[in-house]
Design an enzyme around this catalytic site. Sequence first.
Site, PDB file in Angstrom:
ATOM      1  N   PHE A 241     -11.739  -0.945  -4.498  1.00 20.27           N
ATOM      2  CA  PHE A 241     -13.138  -1.041  -4.933  1.00 20.27           C
ATOM      3  C   PHE A 241     -13.963  -1.627  -3.780  1.00 20.27           C
ATOM      4  O   PHE A 241     -14.710  -2.594  -3.946  1.00 20.27           O
ATOM      5  CB  PHE A 241     -13.298  -1.909  -6.184  1.00 20.27           C
ATOM      6  CG  PHE A 241     -12.530  -1.432  -7.385  1.00 20.27           C
ATOM      7  CD1 PHE A 241     -13.013  -0.384  -8.154  1.00 20.27           C
ATOM      8  CD2 PHE A 241     -11.330  -2.028  -7.735  1.00 20.27           C
ATOM      9  CE1 PHE A 241     -12.303   0.054  -9.267  1.00 20.27           C
ATOM     10  CE2 PHE A 241     -10.614  -1.593  -8.850  1.00 20.27           C
ATOM     11  CZ  PHE A 241     -11.100  -0.545  -9.612  1.00 20.27           C
ATOM     12  N   ASP A 263     -12.727   3.675  -2.875  1.00 19.60           N
ATOM     13  CA  ASP A 263     -13.795   3.515  -3.861  1.00 19.60           C
ATOM     14  C   ASP A 263     -14.127   4.899  -4.407  1.00 19.60           C
ATOM     15  O   ASP A 263     -13.891   5.912  -3.738  1.00 19.60           O
ATOM     16  CB  ASP A 263     -15.034   2.879  -3.220  1.00 19.60           C
ATOM     17  CG  ASP A 263     -15.977   2.275  -4.241  1.00 19.60           C
ATOM     18  OD1 ASP A 263     -15.911   1.048  -4.459  1.00 19.60           O
ATOM     19  OD2 ASP A 263     -16.782   3.026  -4.829  1.00 19.60           O
ATOM     20  N   ALA A 292      -9.419   4.247  -8.119  1.00 20.01           N
ATOM     21  CA  ALA A 292      -8.599   3.129  -7.639  1.00 20.01           C
ATOM     22  C   ALA A 292      -7.257   3.045  -8.360  1.00 20.01           C
ATOM     23  O   ALA A 292      -6.209   2.845  -7.718  1.00 20.01           O
ATOM     24  CB  ALA A 292      -9.373   1.825  -7.797  1.00 20.01           C
ATOM     25  N   ASP A 312     -11.694  -6.098  -5.838  1.00 18.29           N
ATOM     26  CA  ASP A 312     -13.033  -6.554  -6.220  1.00 18.29           C
ATOM     27  C   ASP A 312     -13.678  -5.515  -7.132  1.00 18.29           C
ATOM     28  O   ASP A 312     -14.647  -4.845  -6.759  1.00 18.29           O
ATOM     29  CB  ASP A 312     -13.888  -6.789  -4.970  1.00 18.29           C
ATOM     30  CG  ASP A 312     -15.243  -7.396  -5.307  1.00 18.29           C
ATOM     31  OD1 ASP A 312     -15.369  -8.008  -6.384  1.00 18.29           O
ATOM     32  OD2 ASP A 312     -16.176  -7.240  -4.496  1.00 18.29           O
ATOM     33  N   CYS A 352     -15.799 -10.316 -12.016  1.00 18.49           N
ATOM     34  CA  CYS A 352     -17.183 -10.729 -12.250  1.00 18.49           C
ATOM     35  C   CYS A 352     -17.557 -10.596 -13.724  1.00 18.49           C
ATOM     36  O   CYS A 352     -18.734 -10.616 -14.076  1.00 18.49           O
ATOM     37  CB  CYS A 352     -18.150  -9.932 -11.379  1.00 18.49           C
ATOM     38  SG  CYS A 352     -18.107  -8.151 -11.648  1.00 18.49           S
TER      39      CYS A 352
END
Length: 408
Positions: A241, A263, A292, A312, A352
């Site tokens: 990513f 990606d 991915a 990520d 995140c």
Amino acid sequence: MQFSMLNGAAMSPLPTTRRPRVRLTAVGERQRVSGSLWVFAGHVGDVQGDPQTGDLVDVYTAGGRWHARGFYNPHSKIRLRLLTFEDEPIDESFWARRIQRAVALRRRLVAETNAYRLVHGEADLLPGLVVDRYHDVLVMQTLSAGMDRIKDELADALTAQTGISSIYLRNDAKVRTQEGLPLEKRFFRYLGPTRREIFEGPATFLVDIERGQKTGWFCDQRENRLAASLLAAGAAVLDVFCHTGAFGIQTALRGAASVEGIDASQDALTLARTHAERNKVEAVCTYRAVDAFNELKRLETAGRRYQLVILDPPAFARSRQAVAHALAGYKDLNLRAFRALDQDGFLVSCSCSHHVSEAQFLETIVAAARDAKRQIRLIQQRGAGPDHPVLATMPETRYLKCVIAQVL
């Protein structure tokens, strides 16, 4: 029951300026002990004075005592966004003081970059306001109806404190629709190019404030990118990513033997290749537009091994209901990353998804290592950079997790 007399006790004297008033429910009052700046719709009781969307209101406890002052939105699940617990005027000087404190903090904390978070919403006691600086432009997001109404005052204060006149509105976050606000992207003060060159330590990048993710760049990962690069000397690096290549570029500049970025976005990879060229590491960096998860399976089958794997991904959990599915995705991703690592290799794994707690994320990584039959040791547990401070009473302001582990 009259609003001015509750539970047989008169309210404390009204603040100097009479304005609409909102009373909390008993449950809402207990919730306020936590110190959150948000009051949800279910915790609001009586409303007096017909406040409109984005109006300032005075907030009272269930027992009738003055409690706080903040923005009101009858259409939002977050019915109140509290601004102050002091009886003080909310005027231009109030906003100027809050902006000044936010800017002063970044002057102490930020170094070796010209791209950083200048105002981090609730953590800077400015709920619903986000401002990022990219060299000579400020990108502002007004994510609540109250903040949106005072854009001019905020822009004046920002320019006065930073000396930057160019301000771009990046108000395309979907959360604005929950506030009854339109989505828009435009220059608010002074036109200019929508691409800016920034630097982070030894690396330079291009930020597209119009089309890039968030406000144009992931400033919150800056220190994590630099931390990952310290592990890169002589390593074969897999950047999963990779988006526009920032993690991988930093590792290449630190002496990585090779960097493979994967990606799904061709546009992001085009910019990643540009970044590699700008930083003179194009001979080291290669990029592939692939899924991915599928690519990690293929690499495992092919027996590929790396000394540093960086994960990520975008947020897997957009709601609490999605957490279980997200954890399954994180486990699969980390499992395959561990299988791709050599002994003594390092994993840098990020999330995140603020609905996924730090404990849940770490437990998932440990479970993935166990299923991969790899023994690991934890090197660091990190979060967003210091320009993204956390309001201790609001866990919502702590969203980014970054775990660095080594395979033994």
